[in-house]
Design a protein around this motif. Structure first.
Motif, PDB file in Angstrom:
ATOM      1  N   GLY A 231       8.993  -1.031 -11.740  1.00 15.71           N
ATOM      2  CA  GLY A 231       9.543  -0.381 -10.556  1.00 15.71           C
ATOM      3  C   GLY A 231      10.175   0.944 -10.918  1.00 15.71           C
ATOM      4  N   ILE A 232      10.282   1.835  -9.959  1.00 16.83           N
ATOM      5  CA  ILE A 232      10.893   3.142 -10.187  1.00 16.83           C
ATOM      6  C   ILE A 232      12.391   3.069  -9.933  1.00 16.83           C
ATOM      7  N   ASP A 233      13.153   3.854 -10.662  1.00 18.91           N
ATOM      8  CA  ASP A 233      14.600   3.911 -10.466  1.00 18.91           C
ATOM      9  C   ASP A 233      14.887   4.374  -9.036  1.00 18.91           C
ATOM     10  N   PRO A 234      15.455   3.509  -8.185  1.00 22.17           N
ATOM     11  CA  PRO A 234      15.651   3.872  -6.770  1.00 22.17           C
ATOM     12  C   PRO A 234      16.621   5.026  -6.563  1.00 22.17           C
ATOM     13  N   GLY A 235      17.458   5.306  -7.563  1.00 24.49           N
ATOM     14  CA  GLY A 235      18.407   6.413  -7.431  1.00 24.49           C
ATOM     15  C   GLY A 235      17.818   7.764  -7.787  1.00 24.49           C
ATOM     16  N   TYR A 236      16.596   7.769  -8.286  1.00 24.85           N
ATOM     17  CA  TYR A 236      15.972   9.027  -8.701  1.00 24.85           C
ATOM     18  C   TYR A 236      15.261   9.666  -7.505  1.00 24.85           C
ATOM     19  N   GLU A 237      16.055  10.097  -6.529  1.00 21.66           N
ATOM     20  CA  GLU A 237      15.518  10.652  -5.288  1.00 21.66           C
ATOM     21  C   GLU A 237      15.037  12.089  -5.466  1.00 21.66           C
ATOM     22  N   LYS A 238      15.654  12.829  -6.368  1.00 22.12           N
ATOM     23  CA  LYS A 238      15.239  14.209  -6.639  1.00 22.12           C
ATOM     24  C   LYS A 238      14.544  14.240  -7.995  1.00 22.12           C
ATOM     25  N   TRP A 239      13.285  14.633  -7.998  1.00 22.81           N
ATOM     26  CA  TRP A 239      12.472  14.574  -9.217  1.00 22.81           C
ATOM     27  C   TRP A 239      12.702  15.806 -10.097  1.00 22.81           C
ATOM     28  N   THR A 240      13.960  16.051 -10.404  1.00 20.47           N
ATOM     29  CA  THR A 240      14.321  17.256 -11.161  1.00 20.47           C
ATOM     30  C   THR A 240      13.790  17.212 -12.593  1.00 20.47           C
ATOM     31  N   GLU A 241      13.621  16.010 -13.152  1.00 14.57           N
ATOM     32  CA  GLU A 241      13.105  15.891 -14.510  1.00 14.57           C
ATOM     33  C   GLU A 241      11.594  16.113 -14.570  1.00 14.57           C
ATOM     34  N   HIS A 242      10.987  16.242 -13.403  1.00 13.89           N
ATOM     35  CA  HIS A 242       9.529  16.406 -13.347  1.00 13.89           C
ATOM     36  C   HIS A 242       9.124  17.695 -12.622  1.00 13.89           C
TER      37      HIS A 242
ATOM     38  N   TYR B 209       0.840  -1.203   0.000  1.00 13.88           N
ATOM     39  CA  TYR B 209       0.000   0.000   0.000  1.00 13.88           C
ATOM     40  C   TYR B 209       0.872   1.250   0.000  1.00 13.88           C
ATOM     41  N   LYS B 210       2.008   1.154   0.658  1.00 20.38           N
ATOM     42  CA  LYS B 210       2.929   2.297   0.720  1.00 20.38           C
ATOM     43  C   LYS B 210       3.426   2.655  -0.680  1.00 20.38           C
ATOM     44  N   TYR B 211       3.778   1.655  -1.469  1.00 20.81           N
ATOM     45  CA  TYR B 211       4.250   1.910  -2.830  1.00 20.81           C
ATOM     46  C   TYR B 211       3.121   2.473  -3.690  1.00 20.81           C
ATOM     47  N   LYS B 212       1.930   1.956  -3.496  1.00 20.79           N
ATOM     48  CA  LYS B 212       0.776   2.432  -4.252  1.00 20.79           C
ATOM     49  C   LYS B 212       0.535   3.919  -4.000  1.00 20.79           C
ATOM     50  N   LEU B 213       0.572   4.328  -2.741  1.00 17.53           N
ATOM     51  CA  LEU B 213       0.403   5.741  -2.408  1.00 17.53           C
ATOM     52  C   LEU B 213       1.521   6.585  -3.011  1.00 17.53           C
ATOM     53  N   GLY B 214       2.747   6.048  -2.953  1.00 14.82           N
ATOM     54  CA  GLY B 214       3.876   6.787  -3.481  1.00 14.82           C
ATOM     55  C   GLY B 214       3.782   7.022  -4.984  1.00 14.82           C
ATOM     56  N   VAL B 215       3.349   5.990  -5.720  1.00 17.55           N
ATOM     57  CA  VAL B 215       3.181   6.132  -7.165  1.00 17.55           C
ATOM     58  C   VAL B 215       2.114   7.173  -7.481  1.00 17.55           C
ATOM     59  N   GLY B 216       1.018   7.135  -6.716  1.00 14.93           N
ATOM     60  CA  GLY B 216      -0.023   8.135  -6.917  1.00 14.93           C
ATOM     61  C   GLY B 216       0.478   9.540  -6.661  1.00 14.93           C
ATOM     62  N   LEU B 217       1.281   9.705  -5.599  1.00 18.93           N
ATOM     63  CA  LEU B 217       1.861  11.006  -5.275  1.00 18.93           C
ATOM     64  C   LEU B 217       2.786  11.493  -6.382  1.00 18.93           C
ATOM     65  N   PHE B 218       3.630  10.584  -6.869  1.00 26.03           N
ATOM     66  CA  PHE B 218       4.567  10.972  -7.924  1.00 26.03           C
ATOM     67  C   PHE B 218       3.831  11.394  -9.195  1.00 26.03           C
ATOM     68  N   CYS B 219       2.844  10.593  -9.617  1.00 29.02           N
ATOM     69  CA  CYS B 219       2.123  10.904 -10.856  1.00 29.02           C
ATOM     70  C   CYS B 219       1.353  12.215 -10.740  1.00 29.02           C
ATOM     71  N   GLN B 220       0.778  12.465  -9.566  1.00 28.22           N
ATOM     72  CA  GLN B 220       0.081  13.737  -9.359  1.00 28.22           C
ATOM     73  C   GLN B 220       1.064  14.903  -9.472  1.00 28.22           C
ATOM     74  N   PHE B 221       2.229  14.741  -8.854  1.00 27.78           N
ATOM     75  CA  PHE B 221       3.253  15.785  -8.905  1.00 27.78           C
ATOM     76  C   PHE B 221       3.717  16.012 -10.345  1.00 27.78           C
ATOM     77  N   ALA B 222       3.951  14.910 -11.079  1.00 30.03           N
ATOM     78  CA  ALA B 222       4.433  15.019 -12.457  1.00 30.03           C
ATOM     79  C   ALA B 222       3.413  15.704 -13.359  1.00 30.03           C
ATOM     80  N   VAL B 223       2.139  15.358 -13.194  1.00 26.04           N
ATOM     81  CA  VAL B 223       1.082  15.962 -14.018  1.00 26.04           C
ATOM     82  C   VAL B 223       0.953  17.453 -13.726  1.00 26.04           C
ATOM     83  N   ASP B 224       0.989  17.819 -12.457  1.00 23.17           N
ATOM     84  CA  ASP B 224       0.832  19.221 -12.076  1.00 23.17           C
ATOM     85  C   ASP B 224       1.975  20.103 -12.563  1.00 23.17           C
ATOM     86  N   HIS B 225       3.144  19.507 -12.822  1.00 26.64           N
ATOM     87  CA  HIS B 225       4.297  20.296 -13.241  1.00 26.64           C
ATOM     88  C   HIS B 225       4.667  20.051 -14.704  1.00 26.64           C
TER      89      HIS B 225
END
Length: 341
Positions: free
Chosen positions: A62-73, A13-29
């Motif tokens: 899976g997401i690239d574990p080294g992509y800690e800073k979402w600078t591309e998004h 469930y933690k990963y599911k929430l995280g993916v949702g958070l990331f996609c929302q952030f990516a869409v908004d930016h």
């Protein structure tokens, strides 16, 4: 903010929430919501897709574990931005609490294992669902535009979305259609401006779905122990779609099963006082005089009560029946067969 979900089990469930958070952030930016770089382990922020496709990739690869800073998004680098990082953190936390849970129900495409829920998440999810349903009721009664007394936001949106599905309209075309349609309505109209926003509104209906990759020969579903497979272990056919030149399009499934979970629909049924009263009528108001007046008087119903007494004693228990008015087992369009034949 905490991004430990990037290293969590993809079924959690933690990963599911995280993916949702990331996609929302990516869409908004994103400058173009249908052209966002994908940070999955295969694409590595080189390939570009829509948010729904990226979700597929993040759950499958899976997401690239080294992509800690979402600078591309659109995220500002903390080291170079200084004090701006605090504002970004506040903004992301706000997205997590207000937007992510609304979006998860609309596009989630991987089954959630109930044993791996985080402590306290279940109560928060129930509370979020109640808020979503209240918002849905408000939207259902909201006029399409100020002064409109014939149409509401919800009935127009449902009809437009049905047309999208009926004619196979792409998400990009549907978003453009919504924008053009809203321009011909009075100022202050309630038409959403993208398919993403439309899905968020409709998700409150409980009509969410999950897309599960399937073998083209219907051998298996790519879930649970087969979630990471790229070829069917039974027939050997690739999971991915082939182009005309026989080259595989990695990340694009050859066949997809659309699964409509029943539990969210059951929850919505009990959120209506009148409907919940009707659903428990068999236990609270039924006339038990020995005659068959209701399915609850039948032998099959009573057999279930005897075999599973805890289930049978709960007035809110629900029982499903499979019914069909005809089927065609031999692909002969000129004849139909009734269930009893």
């Amino acid at each position: 903010m905490d991004r430990s979900w990037m290293h969590a089990d993809r079924r959690s469930y933690k990963y599911k929430l995280g993916v949702g958070l990331f996609c929302q952030f990516a869409v908004d930016h994103a400058r173009d919501r249908n052209h966002i770089c994908c940070p999955c382990t295969n694409c590595g922020n080189v390939e570009y897709f829509s948010a729904s496709v990226i979700k597929d990739h993040l759950f499958v690869n899976g997401i690239d574990p080294g992509y800690e800073k979402w600078t591309e998004h659109g995220e500002v680098d903390v080291e170079s931005a200084g004090s701006e990082s605090d504002d970004d953190s506040i903004e992301l936390e706000s997205l997590e609490s207000e937007s992510v849970k609304d979006n998860i129900g609309a596009d989630c495409e991987v089954e959630l294992d109930s044993d791996v829920r985080l402590e306290g998440d279940e109560d928060e999810e129930i509370s979020s669902e109640r808020n979503e349903f209240r918002q849905f009721v408000e939207d259902a009664n909201k006029p399409l535009y100020p002064g409109c007394d014939r149409h509401t936001k919800m009935n127009v949106l449902v009809r437009l979305y049905n047309l999208k599905a009926k004619h196979g309209m792409t998400d990009a075309a549907y978003s453009d259609w919504l924008i053009a349609f809203s321009e011909y309505l009075p100022t202050g109209n309630e038409i959403p401006t993208s398919v993403y926003e439309a899905k968020k509104v409709l998700s409150a209906l409980g009509m969410d779905y999950r897309k599960i990759h399937a073998c083209p020969n219907d051998c298996i579903l790519y879930r649970k122990q087969y979630a990471d497979e790229i070829r069917c272990p039974r027939c050997g056919i690739s999971r991915w779609k082939e182009c005309k030149n026989k080259k595989e399009r990695e990340g694009v499934p050859a066949k997809v099963l659309w699964y409509f979970p029943p539990i969210p629909r059951f929850k919505k049924m009990f959120q209506s006082v009148e409907t919940s009263k009707n659903l428990t009528w068999h236990a609270t108001e039924r006339n038990k005089d020995g005659f068959i007046r209701h399915p609850a008087d039948s032998k099959s119903w009573k057999l279930v009560d005897e075999k599973w007494p805890d289930f049978g004693s709960e007035p809110r228990n629900l029982r499903l029946a499979l019914s069909s008015d005809g089927f065609n087992p031999y692909s002969s369009l000129s004849s139909k067969y009734a269930v009893g034949q």
